[in-house]
Design an enzyme around this catalytic site. Structure first.
Site, PDB file in Angstrom:
ATOM      1  N   ASN A  11       0.693  -1.166  -0.033  1.00 31.09           N
ATOM      2  CA  ASN A  11      -0.718   0.399  -0.004  1.00 31.09           C
ATOM      3  C   ASN A  11       1.190   1.501  -0.065  1.00 31.09           C
ATOM      4  O   ASN A  11       1.659   1.402   1.231  1.00 31.09           O
ATOM      5  CB  ASN A  11      -0.762   0.071   1.090  1.00 31.09           C
ATOM      6  CG  ASN A  11      -1.904  -0.795   1.390  1.00 31.09           C
ATOM      7  OD1 ASN A  11      -2.526  -1.633   0.477  1.00 31.09           O
ATOM      8  ND2 ASN A  11      -2.485  -1.441   2.222  1.00 31.09           N
ATOM      9  N   MET A  12       0.456   2.351  -0.732  1.00 30.75           N
ATOM     10  CA  MET A  12       0.939   3.824   0.074  1.00 30.75           C
ATOM     11  C   MET A  12      -0.003   4.042   1.207  1.00 30.75           C
ATOM     12  O   MET A  12      -1.022   4.340   0.954  1.00 30.75           O
ATOM     13  CB  MET A  12       0.695   4.602  -1.454  1.00 30.75           C
ATOM     14  CG  MET A  12       1.054   5.660  -1.551  1.00 30.75           C
ATOM     15  SD  MET A  12       3.038   5.965  -0.581  1.00 30.75           S
ATOM     16  CE  MET A  12       3.479   5.916  -2.732  1.00 30.75           C
ATOM     17  N   GLY A  39       1.486  -0.882   4.056  1.00 35.16           N
ATOM     18  CA  GLY A  39       0.183  -2.772   3.352  1.00 35.16           C
ATOM     19  C   GLY A  39       1.430  -3.518   4.219  1.00 35.16           C
ATOM     20  O   GLY A  39       2.837  -3.677   4.138  1.00 35.16           O
ATOM     21  N   ASN A 183      -2.936 -10.211  17.425  1.00 39.06           N
ATOM     22  CA  ASN A 183      -3.252  -9.242  19.061  1.00 39.06           C
ATOM     23  C   ASN A 183      -4.386 -10.777  19.457  1.00 39.06           C
ATOM     24  O   ASN A 183      -5.112 -11.401  19.237  1.00 39.06           O
ATOM     25  CB  ASN A 183      -3.433  -8.389  18.873  1.00 39.06           C
ATOM     26  CG  ASN A 183      -4.486  -7.576  17.719  1.00 39.06           C
ATOM     27  OD1 ASN A 183      -5.500  -8.559  17.855  1.00 39.06           O
ATOM     28  ND2 ASN A 183      -4.316  -6.613  17.339  1.00 39.06           N
ATOM     29  N   GLY A 215       1.610  -5.730  22.222  1.00 38.42           N
ATOM     30  CA  GLY A 215       1.991  -3.900  22.427  1.00 38.42           C
ATOM     31  C   GLY A 215       3.018  -3.729  22.945  1.00 38.42           C
ATOM     32  O   GLY A 215       4.086  -4.775  23.201  1.00 38.42           O
ATOM     33  N   GLY A 218       4.938  -6.757  25.054  1.00 41.48           N
ATOM     34  CA  GLY A 218       5.508  -7.141  24.763  1.00 41.48           C
ATOM     35  C   GLY A 218       4.927  -8.398  24.096  1.00 41.48           C
ATOM     36  O   GLY A 218       4.082  -8.280  23.337  1.00 41.48           O
ATOM     37  N   THR A 241       2.596   2.484  14.328  1.00 41.35           N
ATOM     38  CA  THR A 241       1.905   1.468  12.380  1.00 41.35           C
ATOM     39  C   THR A 241       2.949   0.686  12.052  1.00 41.35           C
ATOM     40  O   THR A 241       4.478   1.001  12.356  1.00 41.35           O
ATOM     41  CB  THR A 241       1.475   2.494  11.615  1.00 41.35           C
ATOM     42  OG1 THR A 241       0.776   3.630  12.357  1.00 41.35           O
ATOM     43  CG2 THR A 241       0.870   1.654  10.305  1.00 41.35           C
ATOM     44  N   GLY A 244       3.536  -4.396  14.262  1.00 36.22           N
ATOM     45  CA  GLY A 244       3.408  -6.183  14.005  1.00 36.22           C
ATOM     46  C   GLY A 244       3.796  -6.481  13.291  1.00 36.22           C
ATOM     47  O   GLY A 244       4.290  -7.627  13.213  1.00 36.22           O
ATOM     48  N   ASP A 245       4.003  -5.592  12.309  1.00 34.94           N
ATOM     49  CA  ASP A 245       5.085  -6.488  10.259  1.00 34.94           C
ATOM     50  C   ASP A 245       6.403  -6.213  11.443  1.00 34.94           C
ATOM     51  O   ASP A 245       6.872  -7.732  10.859  1.00 34.94           O
ATOM     52  CB  ASP A 245       4.824  -5.264   9.364  1.00 34.94           C
ATOM     53  CG  ASP A 245       3.001  -4.775   9.102  1.00 34.94           C
ATOM     54  OD1 ASP A 245       2.512  -5.751   9.685  1.00 34.94           O
ATOM     55  OD2 ASP A 245       2.620  -3.659   7.888  1.00 34.94           O
TER      56      ASP A 245
HETATM   57  O1  RIB Z   1       0.294  -2.942   9.529  1.00 41.04           O
HETATM   58  C1  RIB Z   1       0.382  -1.997   8.938  1.00 41.04           C
HETATM   59  C2  RIB Z   1       0.223  -1.646   7.935  1.00 41.04           C
HETATM   60  O2  RIB Z   1      -1.441  -1.803   7.961  1.00 41.04           O
HETATM   61  C3  RIB Z   1       0.295   0.323   6.998  1.00 41.04           C
HETATM   62  O3  RIB Z   1       1.355   0.066   6.684  1.00 41.04           O
HETATM   63  C4  RIB Z   1      -1.183   0.326   6.182  1.00 41.04           C
HETATM   64  O4  RIB Z   1      -0.737   0.250   4.554  1.00 41.04           O
HETATM   65  C5  RIB Z   1      -1.517  -1.243   6.775  1.00 41.04           C
HETATM   66  O5  RIB Z   1      -1.952  -2.800   5.699  1.00 41.04           O
END
Ligand code: RIB
Length: 298
Positions: A11-12, A39, A183, A215, A218, A241, A244-245
């Site tokens: 995503n943007m 994304g 989560n 969060g 931990g 943001t 989690g990724d």
């Molecule tokens: O997990 C964060 C992401 O969720 C953001 O970058 C956004 O694009 C959504 O997909």
């Protein structure tokens, strides 16, 4: 070098910082706007690459200005984008993000991400066969998520299923994942349980081993027996943001060190990621994770 394949969204992110969240029918003045790559799939790919892994991404972009920019960003991080489709008749995915009072609100318009196909996963068969781990999330069609967990299980390659955004899943292929990383809210949704249920009970009822993110507290993880707690690392939060990724990517990259150590490193990486604006802005390099861990133990 650890090899990771990510199947997921690109995503943007259109990010507005505001003093507070807006109500229905209301207009307020924001403080700052940026557009940055995001994304869940792309974020996990970037985080894994920065941690030193060799990374390939399976996904889709529109043939538009965002698509060109996003592709370029992935290439500049050293990510293999040969399995990213370029669709002439769809727009690249976007996420409208508001950050206020230390929280975020996100609306994702999937665009091309809604057309990542099981056939693309099959075309990446050879890459997946050679991978040390595969990461998949749920901003792409569920049949593509299913194809990914099935292929990973068939090839004996661990698949980490990050069930975000939350949706209920068929139990039979949920259990094909090596780990699921929800989560608390996502775990309750996955199991069709009340969101007030104790997460430790839910972890024990889940059909595959769970690594649960909490969060700044931990994470909790369980393979067998009682869930174990890994405490979080204290940092000043600018933007959560992508935390989690980053966690998921680090878990995949360090999985060969055993689950407890992978979770510890994932918590450190996720903490570092929230100290800068933008999902990918704070994603750390391996040296930064090592120095946080050395400070903690030293
Ligand atoms: O997990 C964060 C992401 O969720 C953001 O970058 C956004 O694009 C959504 O997909």
């Amino acid at each position: 070098m650890t090899r990771i394949v990510v199947v997921g969204s690109i995503n943007m992110d259109l990010v507005t910082q505001a003093p507070r969240f807006v109500g229905p029918g209301e207009t307020i003045l924001g403080e700052r706007f940026i557009s940055v790559p995001g994304g869940k799939g792309a974020n996990q790919a970037v985080a894994a690459a920065r941690l030193g892994a060799e990374v390939a991404l399976v996904g889709a972009l529109g043939v538009d200005a965002f698509g060109r920019q996003l592709r370029q960003g992935l290439v500049s991080e050293g990510i293999d984008v040969d399995h990213v489709a370029h669709l002439h008749d769809d727009a690249s995915g976007t996420a409208s993000i508001t950050i206020a009072q230390g929280e975020n609100q996100i609306i994702v318009v999937p665009g091309a991400n809604a057309r990542v196909t099981p056939a693309q996963v099959e075309q990446a068969h050879e890459l997946i066969r050679r991978a040390d781990a595969v990461l998949v999330q749920m901003e792409i069609p569920l049949d593509t998520v299913e194809a990914t967990v099935r292929l990973g299980a068939h090839l004996g390659v661990p698949v980490i299923l990050n069930p975000a955004p939350a949706r209920q899943l068929p139990v039979d292929w949920f259990r094909l994942a090596r780990y699921a990383t929800p989560n608390q809210h996502e775990l309750a949704t996955l199991l069709g349980a009340d969101s007030g249920t104790d997460f430790r009970e839910l972890m024990q009822a889940a059909p595959c081993p769970i690594v649960l993110t909490r969060g700044d507290e931990g994470a909790w993880f369980r393979e067998q027996g009682e869930p174990i707690h890994q405490r979080g690392f204290k940092v000043d939060v600018v933007d959560s943001t992508g935390a989690g990724d980053t966690f998921n990517a680090a878990l995949a990259v360090f999985l060969h060190e055993g689950l407890p150590e992978a979770v510890r490193k994932a918590c450190a990486a996720a903490a570092l990621s929230v100290t800068r604006l933008g999902a990918q802005g704070g994603m750390p390099r391996l040296t930064e994770v090592r120095s946080v861990l050395a400070r903690q133990t030293g």
